[in-house]
Design a protein around this motif. Structure first.
Motif, PDB file in Angstrom:
ATOM      1  N   THR A   1       5.218   3.619   1.600  1.00 52.13           N
ATOM      2  CA  THR A   1       5.791   2.362   1.142  1.00 52.13           C
ATOM      3  C   THR A   1       7.022   2.655   0.287  1.00 52.13           C
ATOM      4  OG1 THR A   1       4.373   2.330  -0.818  1.00 52.13           O
ATOM      5  CG2 THR A   1       3.522   1.238   1.166  1.00 52.13           C
ATOM      6  N   LEU A   2       7.797   1.632   0.008  1.00 52.90           N
ATOM      7  CA  LEU A   2       9.014   1.817  -0.794  1.00 52.90           C
ATOM      8  C   LEU A   2       8.754   2.497  -2.134  1.00 52.90           C
ATOM      9  CD1 LEU A   2      10.985  -1.502  -0.156  1.00 52.90           C
ATOM     10  CD2 LEU A   2      11.555   0.779   0.656  1.00 52.90           C
ATOM     11  N   PRO A   3       7.769   2.031  -2.918  1.00 57.01           N
ATOM     12  CA  PRO A   3       7.564   2.684  -4.214  1.00 57.01           C
ATOM     13  C   PRO A   3       7.075   4.127  -4.093  1.00 57.01           C
ATOM     14  CG  PRO A   3       6.004   0.884  -3.919  1.00 57.01           C
ATOM     15  CD  PRO A   3       6.940   0.848  -2.770  1.00 57.01           C
ATOM     16  N   VAL A   4       6.355   4.444  -3.045  1.00 55.48           N
ATOM     17  CA  VAL A   4       5.890   5.818  -2.839  1.00 55.48           C
ATOM     18  C   VAL A   4       7.080   6.700  -2.449  1.00 55.48           C
ATOM     19  CG1 VAL A   4       4.439   7.317  -1.411  1.00 55.48           C
ATOM     20  CG2 VAL A   4       3.529   5.139  -2.254  1.00 55.48           C
ATOM     21  N   LEU A   5       7.923   6.217  -1.565  1.00 61.75           N
ATOM     22  CA  LEU A   5       9.044   7.011  -1.084  1.00 61.75           C
ATOM     23  C   LEU A   5      10.196   7.112  -2.084  1.00 61.75           C
ATOM     24  CD1 LEU A   5       9.236   5.751   2.615  1.00 61.75           C
ATOM     25  CD2 LEU A   5       8.347   7.945   1.806  1.00 61.75           C
TER      26      LEU A   5
ATOM     27  N   MET B   1      14.954  -2.985  -5.409  1.00 59.31           N
ATOM     28  CA  MET B   1      15.006  -3.494  -4.038  1.00 59.31           C
ATOM     29  C   MET B   1      14.294  -4.849  -3.936  1.00 59.31           C
ATOM     30  SD  MET B   1      14.442   0.129  -2.113  1.00 59.31           S
ATOM     31  CE  MET B   1      14.987  -0.244  -0.466  1.00 59.31           C
ATOM     32  N   ALA B   2      13.183  -5.002  -4.653  1.00 58.75           N
ATOM     33  CA  ALA B   2      12.472  -6.285  -4.656  1.00 58.75           C
ATOM     34  C   ALA B   2      13.333  -7.362  -5.302  1.00 58.75           C
ATOM     35  CB  ALA B   2      11.134  -6.149  -5.381  1.00 58.75           C
ATOM     36  N   ILE B   3      14.005  -7.021  -6.388  1.00 57.68           N
ATOM     37  CA  ILE B   3      14.884  -7.996  -7.039  1.00 57.68           C
ATOM     38  C   ILE B   3      16.056  -8.342  -6.125  1.00 57.68           C
ATOM     39  CG2 ILE B   3      16.489  -8.314  -8.972  1.00 57.68           C
ATOM     40  CD1 ILE B   3      14.339  -6.935 -10.744  1.00 57.68           C
TER      41      ILE B   3
ATOM     42  N   LEU C   1       9.077  -9.080 -13.349  1.00 59.15           N
ATOM     43  CA  LEU C   1       9.049  -7.908 -12.481  1.00 59.15           C
ATOM     44  C   LEU C   1       9.740  -6.732 -13.155  1.00 59.15           C
ATOM     45  CD1 LEU C   1       8.520  -6.407  -9.850  1.00 59.15           C
ATOM     46  CD2 LEU C   1      10.559  -7.507  -8.886  1.00 59.15           C
ATOM     47  N   TRP C   2      10.894  -6.968 -13.747  1.00 57.65           N
ATOM     48  CA  TRP C   2      11.628  -5.874 -14.373  1.00 57.65           C
ATOM     49  C   TRP C   2      10.834  -5.284 -15.540  1.00 57.65           C
ATOM     50  CZ3 TRP C   2      14.909  -2.910 -12.350  1.00 57.65           C
ATOM     51  CH2 TRP C   2      15.612  -2.007 -13.125  1.00 57.65           C
TER      52      TRP C   2
ATOM     53  N   ASN D   1       8.054 -14.429   1.420  1.00 61.49           N
ATOM     54  CA  ASN D   1       6.988 -13.485   1.733  1.00 61.49           C
ATOM     55  C   ASN D   1       7.484 -12.036   1.636  1.00 61.49           C
ATOM     56  OD1 ASN D   1       4.186 -13.232   2.411  1.00 61.49           O
ATOM     57  ND2 ASN D   1       4.864 -12.450   4.392  1.00 61.49           N
ATOM     58  N   LEU D   2       8.715 -11.782   2.062  1.00 61.28           N
ATOM     59  CA  LEU D   2       9.297 -10.449   1.928  1.00 61.28           C
ATOM     60  C   LEU D   2       9.328 -10.031   0.456  1.00 61.28           C
ATOM     61  CD1 LEU D   2      10.869  -7.986   3.076  1.00 61.28           C
ATOM     62  CD2 LEU D   2      12.958  -9.340   2.704  1.00 61.28           C
ATOM     63  N   TYR D   3       9.800 -10.918  -0.395  1.00 64.84           N
ATOM     64  CA  TYR D   3       9.858 -10.647  -1.835  1.00 64.84           C
ATOM     65  C   TYR D   3       8.459 -10.370  -2.387  1.00 64.84           C
ATOM     66  CZ  TYR D   3      10.874 -11.609  -6.810  1.00 64.84           C
ATOM     67  OH  TYR D   3      10.977 -11.541  -8.179  1.00 64.84           O
ATOM     68  N   ARG D   4       7.502 -11.218  -2.042  1.00 61.48           N
ATOM     69  CA  ARG D   4       6.137 -11.045  -2.549  1.00 61.48           C
ATOM     70  C   ARG D   4       5.506  -9.747  -2.041  1.00 61.48           C
ATOM     71  NH1 ARG D   4       1.115 -12.226  -0.861  1.00 61.48           N
ATOM     72  NH2 ARG D   4      -0.418 -12.291  -2.517  1.00 61.48           N
TER      73      ARG D   4
END
Length: 137
Positions: free
Chosen positions: A47-51, A60-62, A106-107, A25-28
């Protein structure tokens, strides 16, 4: 008696499935944050992508997916006796394949639709994990 062994087995399986649910769930959710980055940026969400930007959020997701990969390999080894041959020969390799495919997609993803596809792939991986419950001995 067999009761303490059965309780230990159930407790161990509960722990493994809890970790599976958390890490998957963290990954998703990290992928979903990337998918929603544009709208989150407009609303001021942090969020991570905004920051940190989409590229760093992908990394980070990978990394979170890498933790999931390590967990799957470790759990496959640890649970091989509890889960049986179907788990080892079908469900574990299927899960690993879906996870590696999600890394690749994803990449390469650039659009919200592509990220949505990655998210669906991770959902499928989660379903495969749930199906493995059918093979508990």
């Amino acid at each position: 008696t067999a009761a303490p062994q059965a309780y230990h087995k159930v407790g161990t399986l509960f722990l493994w499935y809890s970790i599976f649910a958390f890490v998957s769930n963290l990954y998703r959710e990290m992928v979903k944050d990337i998918e929603d980055a544009y709208g989150d940026g407009l609303t001021g969400a942090k969020t991570l992508p905004v920051l940190f930007g989409v590229r760093m959020a992908k990394r980070m997701a990978i990394a979170a997916g890498g933790m999931f990969l390590v967990f799957l390999l470790f759990s496959g080894w640890h649970l091989r006796d509890s889960m049986g041959i179907s788990f080892v020969l079908f469900l574990l390799p299927s899960s690993l394949l879906l996870l590696v495919l999600s890394f690749q997609r994803l990449w390469a993803a650039q659009t919200p639709n592509a990220f949505r596809g990655v998210s669906l792939l991770i959902k499928l991986l989660m379903v495969v994990g749930l199906l493995s419950l059918l093979f508990v001995r």
